[in-house]
Design a protein around this motif. Sequence first.
Motif, PDB file in Angstrom:
ATOM      1  N   VAL B  65       0.827  -1.219   0.000  1.00 49.40           N
ATOM      2  CA  VAL B  65       0.000   0.000   0.000  1.00 49.40           C
ATOM      3  C   VAL B  65       0.861   1.270   0.000  1.00 49.40           C
ATOM      4  O   VAL B  65       0.408   2.325  -0.439  1.00 49.40           O
ATOM      5  CB  VAL B  65      -0.988   0.053   1.198  1.00 49.40           C
ATOM      6  N   GLN B  66       2.104   1.140   0.456  1.00 48.39           N
ATOM      7  CA  GLN B  66       3.006   2.298   0.429  1.00 48.39           C
ATOM      8  C   GLN B  66       3.451   2.630  -0.993  1.00 48.39           C
ATOM      9  O   GLN B  66       3.983   3.711  -1.235  1.00 48.39           O
ATOM     10  CB  GLN B  66       4.251   2.040   1.295  1.00 48.39           C
ATOM     11  N   ALA B  67       3.277   1.665  -1.897  1.00 50.65           N
ATOM     12  CA  ALA B  67       3.691   1.880  -3.283  1.00 50.65           C
ATOM     13  C   ALA B  67       2.545   2.434  -4.131  1.00 50.65           C
ATOM     14  O   ALA B  67       2.654   2.500  -5.350  1.00 50.65           O
ATOM     15  CB  ALA B  67       4.211   0.579  -3.885  1.00 50.65           C
ATOM     16  N   GLU B  68       1.457   2.838  -3.487  1.00 51.37           N
ATOM     17  CA  GLU B  68       0.325   3.427  -4.210  1.00 51.37           C
ATOM     18  C   GLU B  68       0.805   4.575  -5.102  1.00 51.37           C
ATOM     19  O   GLU B  68       1.496   5.491  -4.632  1.00 51.37           O
ATOM     20  CB  GLU B  68      -0.720   3.927  -3.196  1.00 51.37           C
ATOM     21  N   GLY B  69       0.473   4.485  -6.382  1.00 52.71           N
ATOM     22  CA  GLY B  69       0.826   5.553  -7.316  1.00 52.71           C
ATOM     23  C   GLY B  69       2.280   5.571  -7.749  1.00 52.71           C
ATOM     24  O   GLY B  69       2.679   6.416  -8.553  1.00 52.71           O
ATOM     25  N   ALA B  70       3.071   4.641  -7.231  1.00 55.28           N
ATOM     26  CA  ALA B  70       4.509   4.670  -7.523  1.00 55.28           C
ATOM     27  C   ALA B  70       4.823   4.040  -8.874  1.00 55.28           C
ATOM     28  O   ALA B  70       4.028   3.289  -9.442  1.00 55.28           O
ATOM     29  CB  ALA B  70       5.275   3.940  -6.428  1.00 55.28           C
ATOM     30  N   ASN B  71       6.014   4.368  -9.342  1.00 54.91           N
ATOM     31  CA  ASN B  71       6.529   3.793 -10.569  1.00 54.91           C
ATOM     32  C   ASN B  71       7.584   2.765 -10.173  1.00 54.91           C
ATOM     33  O   ASN B  71       8.637   3.122  -9.657  1.00 54.91           O
ATOM     34  CB  ASN B  71       7.134   4.917 -11.415  1.00 54.91           C
ATOM     35  N   VAL B  72       7.262   1.484 -10.389  1.00 55.54           N
ATOM     36  CA  VAL B  72       8.148   0.407  -9.945  1.00 55.54           C
ATOM     37  C   VAL B  72       8.827  -0.231 -11.150  1.00 55.54           C
ATOM     38  O   VAL B  72       8.182  -0.505 -12.166  1.00 55.54           O
ATOM     39  CB  VAL B  72       7.342  -0.666  -9.163  1.00 55.54           C
ATOM     40  N   LEU B  73      10.137  -0.434 -11.019  1.00 62.43           N
ATOM     41  CA  LEU B  73      10.883  -1.131 -12.067  1.00 62.43           C
ATOM     42  C   LEU B  73      11.494  -2.381 -11.456  1.00 62.43           C
ATOM     43  O   LEU B  73      12.192  -2.309 -10.440  1.00 62.43           O
ATOM     44  CB  LEU B  73      11.985  -0.221 -12.634  1.00 62.43           C
ATOM     45  N   THR B  74      11.217  -3.541 -12.058  1.00 54.43           N
ATOM     46  CA  THR B  74      11.811  -4.794 -11.576  1.00 54.43           C
ATOM     47  C   THR B  74      12.817  -5.290 -12.616  1.00 54.43           C
ATOM     48  O   THR B  74      12.918  -4.733 -13.706  1.00 54.43           O
ATOM     49  CB  THR B  74      10.739  -5.893 -11.360  1.00 54.43           C
ATOM     50  N   ILE B  75      13.513  -6.352 -12.266  1.00 46.29           N
ATOM     51  CA  ILE B  75      14.530  -6.906 -13.169  1.00 46.29           C
ATOM     52  C   ILE B  75      13.921  -7.269 -14.534  1.00 46.29           C
ATOM     53  O   ILE B  75      14.576  -7.163 -15.560  1.00 46.29           O
ATOM     54  CB  ILE B  75      15.225  -8.130 -12.519  1.00 46.29           C
ATOM     55  N   GLU B  76      12.648  -7.655 -14.542  1.00 47.17           N
ATOM     56  CA  GLU B  76      11.998  -8.036 -15.813  1.00 47.17           C
ATOM     57  C   GLU B  76      11.851  -6.848 -16.755  1.00 47.17           C
ATOM     58  O   GLU B  76      11.714  -7.038 -17.964  1.00 47.17           O
ATOM     59  CB  GLU B  76      10.610  -8.631 -15.557  1.00 47.17           C
ATOM     60  N   GLY B  77      11.870  -5.637 -16.188  1.00 51.93           N
ATOM     61  CA  GLY B  77      11.644  -4.462 -17.017  1.00 51.93           C
ATOM     62  C   GLY B  77      12.921  -3.756 -17.427  1.00 51.93           C
ATOM     63  O   GLY B  77      12.870  -2.688 -18.045  1.00 51.93           O
ATOM     64  N   LEU B  78      14.064  -4.331 -17.092  1.00 55.65           N
ATOM     65  CA  LEU B  78      15.331  -3.629 -17.319  1.00 55.65           C
ATOM     66  C   LEU B  78      15.847  -3.780 -18.753  1.00 55.65           C
ATOM     67  O   LEU B  78      16.297  -2.802 -19.364  1.00 55.65           O
ATOM     68  CB  LEU B  78      16.378  -4.136 -16.317  1.00 55.65           C
ATOM     69  N   ALA B  79      15.809  -5.000 -19.282  1.00 56.35           N
ATOM     70  CA  ALA B  79      16.328  -5.227 -20.631  1.00 56.35           C
ATOM     71  C   ALA B  79      15.343  -4.673 -21.655  1.00 56.35           C
ATOM     72  O   ALA B  79      14.157  -4.516 -21.378  1.00 56.35           O
ATOM     73  CB  ALA B  79      16.539  -6.719 -20.869  1.00 56.35           C
ATOM     74  N   ASN B  80      15.871  -4.369 -22.828  1.00 55.69           N
ATOM     75  CA  ASN B  80      15.023  -3.907 -23.920  1.00 55.69           C
ATOM     76  C   ASN B  80      14.812  -5.108 -24.841  1.00 55.69           C
ATOM     77  O   ASN B  80      15.574  -5.330 -25.777  1.00 55.69           O
ATOM     78  CB  ASN B  80      15.732  -2.739 -24.625  1.00 55.69           C
TER      79      ASN B  80
END
Lengths: 49, 157
Positions: B65-80
Amino acid sequence: MAAVAIGAPVRRKEDFRFLTGKGHYVDDLNRPGQIHAYILRSPHPHAAA
Amino acid sequence: MPSVTLTVNGKKATAEVENRTLLVQLLREQLGLTGTHVGCDTSQCGACVVHVDGNSVKSCTLLAVQAEGANVLTIEGLANGSELHPMQAAFREHHGLQCGFCTPGMVMSAVDLAHKNKNPTEHDIREWLEGNICRCTGYHNIVKAIKAGAEAMAGAR
Protein backbone atom coordinates in the motif's frame (compact mmCIF):
# COMPACT_ATOMS: atom_id res chain seq x y z
CA MET A 1 43.04 -24.62 -37.84
CA ALA A 2 40.29 -25.23 -35.35
CA ALA A 3 39.98 -22.80 -32.45
CA VAL A 4 41.68 -23.97 -29.27
CA ALA A 5 39.07 -24.65 -26.64
CA ILE A 6 41.36 -25.53 -23.76
CA GLY A 7 41.73 -22.57 -21.43
CA ALA A 8 39.34 -20.40 -23.45
CA PRO A 9 36.64 -18.57 -21.48
CA VAL A 10 33.20 -19.97 -22.18
CA ARG A 11 30.14 -17.76 -21.94
CA ARG A 12 27.54 -19.44 -19.80
CA LYS A 13 24.24 -20.34 -21.44
CA GLU A 14 22.16 -19.87 -18.32
CA ASP A 15 23.18 -16.29 -17.57
CA PHE A 16 20.66 -14.61 -19.87
CA ARG A 17 17.67 -16.01 -18.02
CA PHE A 18 19.19 -15.29 -14.61
CA LEU A 19 19.99 -11.71 -15.62
CA THR A 20 16.52 -11.00 -16.95
CA GLY A 21 14.59 -12.47 -14.02
CA LYS A 22 13.49 -15.55 -15.96
CA GLY A 23 15.31 -18.13 -13.88
CA HIS A 24 13.10 -20.71 -12.20
CA TYR A 25 13.63 -21.39 -8.53
CA VAL A 26 11.61 -23.64 -6.24
CA ASP A 27 10.05 -20.65 -4.50
CA ASP A 28 8.75 -19.41 -7.87
CA LEU A 29 6.40 -22.41 -8.27
CA ASN A 30 2.79 -21.37 -8.02
CA ARG A 31 0.34 -24.11 -9.01
CA PRO A 32 -3.43 -24.03 -8.54
CA GLY A 33 -4.25 -25.38 -5.09
CA GLN A 34 -0.60 -25.54 -4.16
CA ILE A 35 0.03 -26.47 -0.56
CA HIS A 36 3.06 -25.62 1.51
CA ALA A 37 4.91 -27.83 3.95
CA TYR A 38 7.00 -26.82 6.90
CA ILE A 39 9.10 -29.29 8.83
CA LEU A 40 8.74 -28.86 12.56
CA ARG A 41 11.43 -30.81 14.33
CA SER A 42 11.14 -32.13 17.84
CA PRO A 43 13.13 -30.27 20.43
CA HIS A 44 13.49 -33.58 22.29
CA PRO A 45 15.95 -36.21 21.02
CA HIS A 46 14.04 -39.05 22.75
CA ALA A 47 10.60 -38.68 24.30
CA ALA A 48 7.16 -40.28 24.49
CA ALA A 49 4.60 -38.38 22.41
CA MET B 1 -9.22 -5.08 1.52
CA PRO B 2 -7.34 -2.03 0.27
CA SER B 3 -6.72 -1.68 -3.41
CA VAL B 4 -3.40 -0.45 -4.72
CA THR B 5 -2.70 1.00 -8.15
CA LEU B 6 0.85 1.37 -9.35
CA THR B 7 2.92 1.27 -12.51
CA VAL B 8 5.15 -1.79 -12.87
CA ASN B 9 7.64 -1.90 -15.71
CA GLY B 10 5.66 0.72 -17.56
CA LYS B 11 2.30 -1.04 -17.18
CA LYS B 12 -0.44 0.06 -14.88
CA ALA B 13 -1.51 -2.58 -12.36
CA THR B 14 -4.28 -2.61 -9.77
CA ALA B 15 -4.54 -5.26 -7.08
CA GLU B 16 -6.47 -5.99 -3.92
CA VAL B 17 -4.01 -6.47 -1.10
CA GLU B 18 -4.09 -6.94 2.63
CA ASN B 19 -2.77 -4.15 4.82
CA ARG B 20 0.21 -6.35 5.66
CA THR B 21 1.00 -7.45 2.08
CA LEU B 22 4.59 -6.60 1.18
CA LEU B 23 5.51 -5.08 -2.16
CA VAL B 24 7.54 -8.20 -3.00
CA GLN B 25 4.48 -10.41 -2.36
CA LEU B 26 2.39 -8.24 -4.64
CA LEU B 27 5.04 -8.47 -7.36
CA ARG B 28 5.71 -12.20 -7.06
CA GLU B 29 2.40 -13.70 -6.04
CA GLN B 30 -0.16 -11.39 -7.60
CA LEU B 31 1.63 -9.99 -10.63
CA GLY B 32 3.67 -13.15 -11.31
CA LEU B 33 6.97 -11.28 -11.49
CA THR B 34 9.12 -13.96 -9.86
CA GLY B 35 12.40 -12.44 -11.02
CA THR B 36 12.42 -10.49 -7.77
CA HIS B 37 13.54 -12.95 -5.09
CA VAL B 38 13.10 -13.33 -1.36
CA GLY B 39 16.32 -14.65 0.09
CA CYS B 40 16.06 -13.90 3.78
CA ASP B 41 12.72 -12.35 4.79
CA THR B 42 14.66 -10.10 7.18
CA SER B 43 15.77 -7.26 4.88
CA GLN B 44 19.41 -8.29 4.92
CA CYS B 45 20.13 -10.04 1.64
CA GLY B 46 18.95 -7.60 -1.03
CA ALA B 47 17.70 -10.26 -3.46
CA CYS B 48 14.39 -8.38 -3.55
CA VAL B 49 15.73 -4.97 -4.63
CA VAL B 50 13.54 -3.10 -7.14
CA HIS B 51 13.34 0.56 -8.08
CA VAL B 52 10.50 2.62 -6.64
CA ASP B 53 10.30 6.03 -8.30
CA GLY B 54 13.89 5.64 -9.41
CA ASN B 55 15.42 4.63 -6.07
CA SER B 56 16.54 1.12 -5.19
CA VAL B 57 14.39 -0.31 -2.42
CA LYS B 58 14.20 -3.68 -0.70
CA SER B 59 10.72 -4.71 -1.76
CA CYS B 60 10.39 -6.98 1.28
CA THR B 61 10.65 -3.90 3.48
CA LEU B 62 7.91 -1.87 1.84
CA LEU B 63 4.21 -2.49 2.24
CA ALA B 64 2.34 -2.82 -1.04
CA VAL B 65 0.00 0.00 0.00
CA GLN B 66 3.01 2.30 0.43
CA ALA B 67 3.69 1.88 -3.28
CA GLU B 68 0.33 3.43 -4.21
CA GLY B 69 0.83 5.55 -7.32
CA ALA B 70 4.51 4.67 -7.52
CA ASN B 71 6.53 3.79 -10.57
CA VAL B 72 8.15 0.41 -9.95
CA LEU B 73 10.88 -1.13 -12.07
CA THR B 74 11.81 -4.79 -11.58
CA ILE B 75 14.53 -6.91 -13.17
CA GLU B 76 12.00 -8.04 -15.81
CA GLY B 77 11.64 -4.46 -17.02
CA LEU B 78 15.33 -3.63 -17.32
CA ALA B 79 16.33 -5.23 -20.63
CA ASN B 80 15.02 -3.91 -23.92
CA GLY B 81 13.55 -7.13 -25.30
CA SER B 82 16.46 -9.47 -26.02
CA GLU B 83 18.95 -6.62 -25.71
CA LEU B 84 20.42 -6.62 -22.22
CA HIS B 85 20.75 -3.39 -20.23
CA PRO B 86 24.45 -2.37 -20.07
CA MET B 87 24.62 -3.44 -16.41
CA GLN B 88 23.15 -6.86 -17.19
CA ALA B 89 25.58 -7.23 -20.10
CA ALA B 90 28.49 -6.34 -17.81
CA PHE B 91 27.47 -9.00 -15.27
CA ARG B 92 27.41 -11.55 -18.07
CA GLU B 93 30.73 -10.44 -19.51
CA HIS B 94 32.57 -10.36 -16.17
CA HIS B 95 31.03 -13.55 -14.76
CA GLY B 96 29.32 -11.61 -12.00
CA LEU B 97 26.88 -14.42 -11.26
CA GLN B 98 26.78 -18.11 -10.59
CA CYS B 99 23.46 -19.49 -9.31
CA GLY B 100 21.72 -16.22 -10.18
CA PHE B 101 19.58 -15.95 -7.07
CA CYS B 102 21.07 -12.70 -5.78
CA THR B 103 21.58 -11.34 -9.30
CA PRO B 104 18.29 -9.44 -9.82
CA GLY B 105 18.88 -7.52 -6.59
CA MET B 106 22.55 -6.98 -7.37
CA VAL B 107 21.78 -5.62 -10.84
CA MET B 108 18.93 -3.34 -9.70
CA SER B 109 21.07 -2.03 -6.86
CA ALA B 110 24.03 -1.50 -9.21
CA VAL B 111 21.92 0.43 -11.72
CA ASP B 112 20.81 2.81 -8.98
CA LEU B 113 24.43 3.30 -7.88
CA ALA B 114 25.45 4.09 -11.46
CA HIS B 115 22.65 6.64 -11.74
CA LYS B 116 23.83 8.38 -8.57
CA ASN B 117 27.57 8.00 -9.08
CA LYS B 118 28.71 8.05 -12.71
CA ASN B 119 32.18 6.77 -11.97
CA PRO B 120 32.14 4.68 -8.79
CA THR B 121 35.43 3.45 -7.36
CA GLU B 122 35.90 -0.10 -6.14
CA HIS B 123 35.49 1.26 -2.61
CA ASP B 124 32.21 3.02 -3.53
CA ILE B 125 30.89 -0.20 -5.06
CA ARG B 126 31.85 -2.41 -2.12
CA GLU B 127 30.29 0.04 0.29
CA TRP B 128 27.11 0.25 -1.81
CA LEU B 129 26.84 -3.55 -1.84
CA GLU B 130 26.57 -3.64 1.95
CA GLY B 131 22.90 -4.57 1.59
CA ASN B 132 23.34 -7.26 -1.07
CA ILE B 133 24.56 -10.73 -0.14
CA CYS B 134 25.96 -13.30 -2.58
CA ARG B 135 26.59 -16.78 -1.28
CA CYS B 136 28.16 -18.31 -4.40
CA THR B 137 31.15 -16.46 -5.67
CA GLY B 138 32.26 -13.72 -3.38
CA TYR B 139 32.13 -10.20 -4.65
CA HIS B 140 35.25 -9.87 -6.82
CA ASN B 141 33.57 -10.34 -10.19
CA ILE B 142 30.41 -8.55 -9.11
CA VAL B 143 32.48 -5.47 -8.29
CA LYS B 144 34.30 -5.73 -11.63
CA ALA B 145 30.98 -6.09 -13.45
CA ILE B 146 29.46 -3.06 -11.72
CA LYS B 147 32.50 -0.91 -12.52
CA ALA B 148 32.28 -1.89 -16.19
CA GLY B 149 28.50 -1.56 -16.22
CA ALA B 150 28.63 1.94 -14.72
CA GLU B 151 31.20 2.96 -17.32
CA ALA B 152 29.04 1.56 -20.11
CA MET B 153 26.00 3.40 -18.76
CA ALA B 154 27.92 6.68 -18.53
CA GLY B 155 29.20 6.15 -22.09
CA ALA B 156 25.72 5.42 -23.43
CA ARG B 157 24.39 8.78 -22.26
